[in-house]
Design a protein around this motif. Sequence first.
Motif, PDB file in Angstrom:
ATOM      1  N   LEU A 281       8.356 -73.767  40.816  1.00  0.00           N
ATOM      2  CA  LEU A 281       7.529 -73.525  39.866  1.00  0.00           C
ATOM      3  C   LEU A 281       6.375 -73.625  39.680  1.00  0.00           C
ATOM      4  CD1 LEU A 281      10.917 -73.687  37.027  1.00  0.00           C
ATOM      5  CD2 LEU A 281       9.888 -70.986  38.031  1.00  0.00           C
TER       6      LEU A 281
ATOM      7  N   SER B 210       4.952 -63.558  27.165  1.00  0.00           N
ATOM      8  CA  SER B 210       4.386 -63.791  28.631  1.00  0.00           C
ATOM      9  C   SER B 210       5.687 -65.405  29.246  1.00  0.00           C
ATOM     10  CB  SER B 210       3.448 -65.369  28.331  1.00  0.00           C
ATOM     11  OG  SER B 210       1.783 -64.131  27.856  1.00  0.00           O
ATOM     12  N   GLY B 211       5.546 -65.755  29.809  1.00  0.00           N
ATOM     13  CA  GLY B 211       6.927 -66.530  30.943  1.00  0.00           C
ATOM     14  C   GLY B 211       6.341 -67.588  29.308  1.00  0.00           C
ATOM     15  N   GLN B 212       7.570 -67.979  29.347  1.00  0.00           N
ATOM     16  CA  GLN B 212       7.681 -69.874  28.281  1.00  0.00           C
ATOM     17  C   GLN B 212       8.268 -70.851  29.236  1.00  0.00           C
ATOM     18  OE1 GLN B 212       6.449 -69.467  24.661  1.00  0.00           O
ATOM     19  NE2 GLN B 212       5.861 -67.101  25.910  1.00  0.00           N
TER      20      GLN B 212
ATOM     21  N   THR C 161      15.001 -59.469  30.404  1.00  0.00           N
ATOM     22  CA  THR C 161      14.621 -60.401  30.826  1.00  0.00           C
ATOM     23  C   THR C 161      14.003 -60.923  32.517  1.00  0.00           C
ATOM     24  OG1 THR C 161      16.467 -61.568  30.962  1.00  0.00           O
ATOM     25  CG2 THR C 161      15.025 -61.329  28.609  1.00  0.00           C
ATOM     26  N   THR C 162      13.063 -62.253  32.687  1.00  0.00           N
ATOM     27  CA  THR C 162      12.996 -62.823  33.955  1.00  0.00           C
ATOM     28  C   THR C 162      13.106 -63.830  33.954  1.00  0.00           C
ATOM     29  OG1 THR C 162      11.945 -60.980  34.587  1.00  0.00           O
ATOM     30  CG2 THR C 162      11.891 -62.153  36.140  1.00  0.00           C
ATOM     31  N   VAL C 163      13.891 -64.291  34.138  1.00  0.00           N
ATOM     32  CA  VAL C 163      14.600 -66.001  34.611  1.00  0.00           C
ATOM     33  C   VAL C 163      13.937 -66.045  35.935  1.00  0.00           C
ATOM     34  CG1 VAL C 163      16.306 -68.103  34.106  1.00  0.00           C
ATOM     35  CG2 VAL C 163      16.081 -65.041  33.119  1.00  0.00           C
ATOM     36  N   TRP C 164      13.224 -67.386  35.718  1.00  0.00           N
ATOM     37  CA  TRP C 164      13.581 -67.756  37.164  1.00  0.00           C
ATOM     38  C   TRP C 164      13.537 -69.546  36.816  1.00  0.00           C
ATOM     39  CZ3 TRP C 164       9.244 -65.099  35.194  1.00  0.00           C
ATOM     40  CH2 TRP C 164       8.529 -64.739  35.675  1.00  0.00           C
TER      41      TRP C 164
ATOM     42  N   GLU D 203      11.851 -71.190  33.888  1.00  0.00           N
ATOM     43  CA  GLU D 203      10.477 -69.919  32.932  1.00  0.00           C
ATOM     44  C   GLU D 203      11.236 -68.776  32.895  1.00  0.00           C
ATOM     45  OE1 GLU D 203       6.063 -68.337  33.645  1.00  0.00           O
ATOM     46  OE2 GLU D 203       6.909 -69.936  34.797  1.00  0.00           O
ATOM     47  N   ILE D 204      10.985 -68.188  31.232  1.00  0.00           N
ATOM     48  CA  ILE D 204      11.469 -66.725  30.932  1.00  0.00           C
ATOM     49  C   ILE D 204      10.304 -66.515  30.427  1.00  0.00           C
ATOM     50  CG2 ILE D 204      13.727 -65.742  29.944  1.00  0.00           C
ATOM     51  CD1 ILE D 204      15.511 -68.142  30.043  1.00  0.00           C
ATOM     52  N   GLU D 205       9.906 -64.723  30.566  1.00  0.00           N
ATOM     53  CA  GLU D 205       9.796 -63.732  30.331  1.00  0.00           C
ATOM     54  C   GLU D 205      10.589 -62.567  29.807  1.00  0.00           C
ATOM     55  OE1 GLU D 205       6.893 -62.172  33.124  1.00  0.00           O
ATOM     56  OE2 GLU D 205       8.407 -60.491  32.980  1.00  0.00           O
TER      57      GLU D 205
END
Length: 121
Positions: free
Chosen positions: A105, A26-28, A70-73, A112-114
């Motif tokens: 966010l 999950s997004g950390q 990974t997906t990074v916001w 945030e990273i998942e």
Amino acid sequence: MPKQCFGKSHVPLSPAVRAGDFVYVSGQVPVGSDGLVVKGGIAEQAEQVLQNVKAALALAGCTMDDVVKTTVWLEDARDFGSFNTIYAKHFPNDPPARTTVESRLMIDIKIEIEAVAYRPV
């Protein structure tokens, strides 16, 4: 094999879920072990988030080497360069595929990273 959920959260999600050979993290967010958002800028927050990703992966028996995507916001695209420097230290060889976007966010944080990992059972 049924899905397996790992860890607990104060919100309705599992930090990591194994589905077959894949583990979804999950997004950390940049929250330390005290439950508070870490102080500092993008470098400090990115480091904490990546440590949190690493910890969530470990719950499911994975490491950063197992991450395939990974997906990074980022809250501010101008932080991309500084973020990239920290990120590269955590994936020095064969980095995973990645999507990075600028986004507002859910709480007052910079990143945030998942992650998705692959580790055959």
